[in-house]
Write a protein that holds these residues in place. Sequence first.
Motif, mmCIF file in Angstrom:
data_model
loop_
_atom_site.group_PDB
_atom_site.id
_atom_site.type_symbol
_atom_site.label_atom_id
_atom_site.label_comp_id
_atom_site.label_asym_id
_atom_site.label_seq_id
_atom_site.Cartn_x
_atom_site.Cartn_y
_atom_site.Cartn_z
ATOM 1 N N TRP A 154 50.693 -16.409 -37.962
ATOM 2 C CA TRP A 154 50.312 -17.206 -36.796
ATOM 3 C C TRP A 154 49.809 -16.310 -35.665
ATOM 4 O O TRP A 154 50.205 -15.156 -35.539
ATOM 5 C CB TRP A 154 51.490 -18.013 -36.287
ATOM 6 C CG TRP A 154 51.899 -19.170 -37.147
ATOM 7 C CD1 TRP A 154 51.563 -19.389 -38.448
ATOM 8 C CD2 TRP A 154 52.735 -20.245 -36.768
ATOM 9 N NE1 TRP A 154 52.154 -20.544 -38.897
ATOM 10 C CE2 TRP A 154 52.879 -21.097 -37.891
ATOM 11 C CE3 TRP A 154 53.399 -20.580 -35.599
ATOM 12 C CZ2 TRP A 154 53.636 -22.253 -37.852
ATOM 13 C CZ3 TRP A 154 54.158 -21.735 -35.565
ATOM 14 C CH2 TRP A 154 54.267 -22.568 -36.674
ATOM 15 N N THR A 155 48.958 -16.868 -34.817
ATOM 16 C CA THR A 155 48.492 -16.151 -33.633
ATOM 17 C C THR A 155 49.592 -16.157 -32.577
ATOM 18 O O THR A 155 50.525 -16.963 -32.631
ATOM 19 C CB THR A 155 47.238 -16.823 -33.035
ATOM 20 O OG1 THR A 155 47.603 -18.132 -32.566
ATOM 21 C CG2 THR A 155 46.106 -16.906 -34.054
ATOM 22 N N MET A 156 49.453 -15.270 -31.600
ATOM 23 C CA MET A 156 50.409 -15.233 -30.487
ATOM 24 C C MET A 156 50.418 -16.577 -29.750
ATOM 25 O O MET A 156 51.476 -17.044 -29.341
ATOM 26 C CB MET A 156 50.051 -14.102 -29.519
ATOM 27 C CG MET A 156 50.256 -12.728 -30.093
ATOM 28 S SD MET A 156 51.977 -12.284 -30.225
ATOM 29 C CE MET A 156 52.262 -11.686 -28.585
ATOM 30 N N GLN A 157 49.247 -17.176 -29.599
ATOM 31 C CA GLN A 157 49.163 -18.451 -28.893
ATOM 32 C C GLN A 157 49.920 -19.543 -29.659
ATOM 33 O O GLN A 157 50.674 -20.318 -29.065
ATOM 34 C CB GLN A 157 47.697 -18.875 -28.705
ATOM 35 C CG GLN A 157 47.511 -20.136 -27.886
ATOM 36 C CD GLN A 157 48.020 -19.981 -26.458
ATOM 37 O OE1 GLN A 157 47.813 -18.945 -25.819
ATOM 38 N NE2 GLN A 157 48.697 -20.982 -25.949
ATOM 39 N N ALA A 158 49.756 -19.595 -30.964
ATOM 40 C CA ALA A 158 50.443 -20.601 -31.772
ATOM 41 C C ALA A 158 51.959 -20.373 -31.756
ATOM 42 O O ALA A 158 52.740 -21.330 -31.672
ATOM 43 C CB ALA A 158 49.922 -20.577 -33.209
ATOM 44 N N ALA A 196 53.702 -18.840 -29.358
ATOM 45 C CA ALA A 196 54.188 -19.176 -28.022
ATOM 46 C C ALA A 196 54.314 -20.690 -27.851
ATOM 47 O O ALA A 196 55.298 -21.184 -27.293
ATOM 48 C CB ALA A 196 53.255 -18.599 -26.956
ATOM 49 N N GLN A 197 53.330 -21.421 -28.352
ATOM 50 C CA GLN A 197 53.359 -22.877 -28.253
ATOM 51 C C GLN A 197 54.543 -23.453 -29.044
ATOM 52 O O GLN A 197 55.250 -24.326 -28.555
ATOM 53 C CB GLN A 197 52.048 -23.464 -28.769
ATOM 54 C CG GLN A 197 51.926 -24.946 -28.552
ATOM 55 C CD GLN A 197 50.536 -25.449 -28.942
ATOM 56 O OE1 GLN A 197 49.660 -24.679 -29.328
ATOM 57 N NE2 GLN A 197 50.350 -26.741 -28.832
ATOM 58 N N GLU A 198 54.780 -22.935 -30.237
ATOM 59 C CA GLU A 198 55.902 -23.397 -31.063
ATOM 60 C C GLU A 198 57.246 -23.091 -30.386
ATOM 61 O O GLU A 198 58.175 -23.885 -30.447
ATOM 62 C CB GLU A 198 55.839 -22.723 -32.438
ATOM 63 C CG GLU A 198 56.979 -23.063 -33.357
ATOM 64 C CD GLU A 198 56.863 -24.425 -34.021
ATOM 65 O OE1 GLU A 198 57.837 -24.838 -34.651
ATOM 66 O OE2 GLU A 198 55.800 -25.075 -33.907
ATOM 67 N N SER A 209 54.935 -19.238 -22.572
ATOM 68 C CA SER A 209 53.553 -18.768 -22.476
ATOM 69 C C SER A 209 53.333 -17.577 -23.389
ATOM 70 O O SER A 209 54.283 -16.900 -23.795
ATOM 71 C CB SER A 209 53.226 -18.368 -21.028
ATOM 72 O OG SER A 209 53.874 -17.160 -20.697
ATOM 73 N N ARG A 210 52.068 -17.321 -23.697
ATOM 74 C CA ARG A 210 51.723 -16.176 -24.539
ATOM 75 C C ARG A 210 52.136 -14.867 -23.859
ATOM 76 O O ARG A 210 52.606 -13.941 -24.504
ATOM 77 C CB ARG A 210 50.223 -16.191 -24.840
ATOM 78 C CG ARG A 210 49.823 -15.179 -25.894
ATOM 79 C CD ARG A 210 48.379 -15.255 -26.197
ATOM 80 N NE ARG A 210 47.640 -14.826 -25.002
ATOM 81 C CZ ARG A 210 46.336 -14.786 -24.896
ATOM 82 N NH1 ARG A 210 45.585 -15.191 -25.880
ATOM 83 N NH2 ARG A 210 45.759 -14.372 -23.808
ATOM 84 N N ASN A 211 51.993 -14.804 -22.537
ATOM 85 C CA ASN A 211 52.363 -13.595 -21.799
ATOM 86 C C ASN A 211 53.878 -13.355 -21.862
ATOM 87 O O ASN A 211 54.316 -12.222 -22.043
ATOM 88 C CB ASN A 211 51.896 -13.677 -20.345
ATOM 89 C CG ASN A 211 52.024 -12.337 -19.654
ATOM 90 O OD1 ASN A 211 51.578 -11.325 -20.168
ATOM 91 N ND2 ASN A 211 52.656 -12.347 -18.493
ATOM 92 N N ARG A 251 54.653 -11.972 -25.192
ATOM 93 C CA ARG A 251 54.216 -10.581 -25.274
ATOM 94 C C ARG A 251 55.237 -9.636 -24.635
ATOM 95 O O ARG A 251 55.568 -8.603 -25.210
ATOM 96 C CB ARG A 251 52.851 -10.409 -24.614
ATOM 97 C CG ARG A 251 52.272 -9.017 -24.745
ATOM 98 C CD ARG A 251 50.960 -8.849 -23.978
ATOM 99 N NE ARG A 251 51.045 -9.191 -22.564
ATOM 100 C CZ ARG A 251 51.599 -8.405 -21.627
ATOM 101 N NH1 ARG A 251 52.127 -7.258 -21.956
ATOM 102 N NH2 ARG A 251 51.625 -8.790 -20.368
#
Length: 137
Positions: free
Chosen positions: A33-37, A39-41, A45-47, A50
Motif C-alpha cells: 500500500w502507499t503511504m496515503q492509503a 494513513a487513510q486506513e 495524515s500521511r505526515n 511519516r
Amino acid sequence: MTEDWRTATGKKMKSITLERILTVMARPDTSEWTMQALAQEIGISRNTLRIYLTPEVWSEINKQRLRQLVDSDILALDKALYTRALEGDLAAAKLIYTRWDSAQTAEKIAAQVVDNIDDKDIEQLDKALADLRAEIE
C-alpha cells in the motif's frame, strides 16, 4: 515497551496512534500500500504516519509481520498433517502427537526468538519463506 517511544520529531508517540499503525501495517495485505492509503486506513495524515515510522517502529512492524507469517505457515502445515493423518498416514499422525506434546515449549521459544530478531534476520527469513513457498507450489 512502546510507552517511551519518540517520533522522528522527538515528541512522545501517542499509544493509540502507534497501536493503530502497528496493527494496520503488520497485516500482510498492506505491504504494498502507499503511504496515503495506509494513513487513510489508520485514520491519520500521511505526515503523521511519516514521523511515526522510526527505525524502532519499522522493526516492530517487521516482527509482527514475521509472527503472522510464521503462525499462518504453521497452521497450514498442521492442517496438511491432520489431513494426511486422517487419510491413514501413520507418520503424519505421529508428527501431530509430537507437535501437540511440544507445542507450548515451541511457542515460548518462538516468542523469544522473534523478540530478539533484527532486521537483517527478518530479511533472510522472508527470503527463506518465499523460497519455501515457491518449492511447495
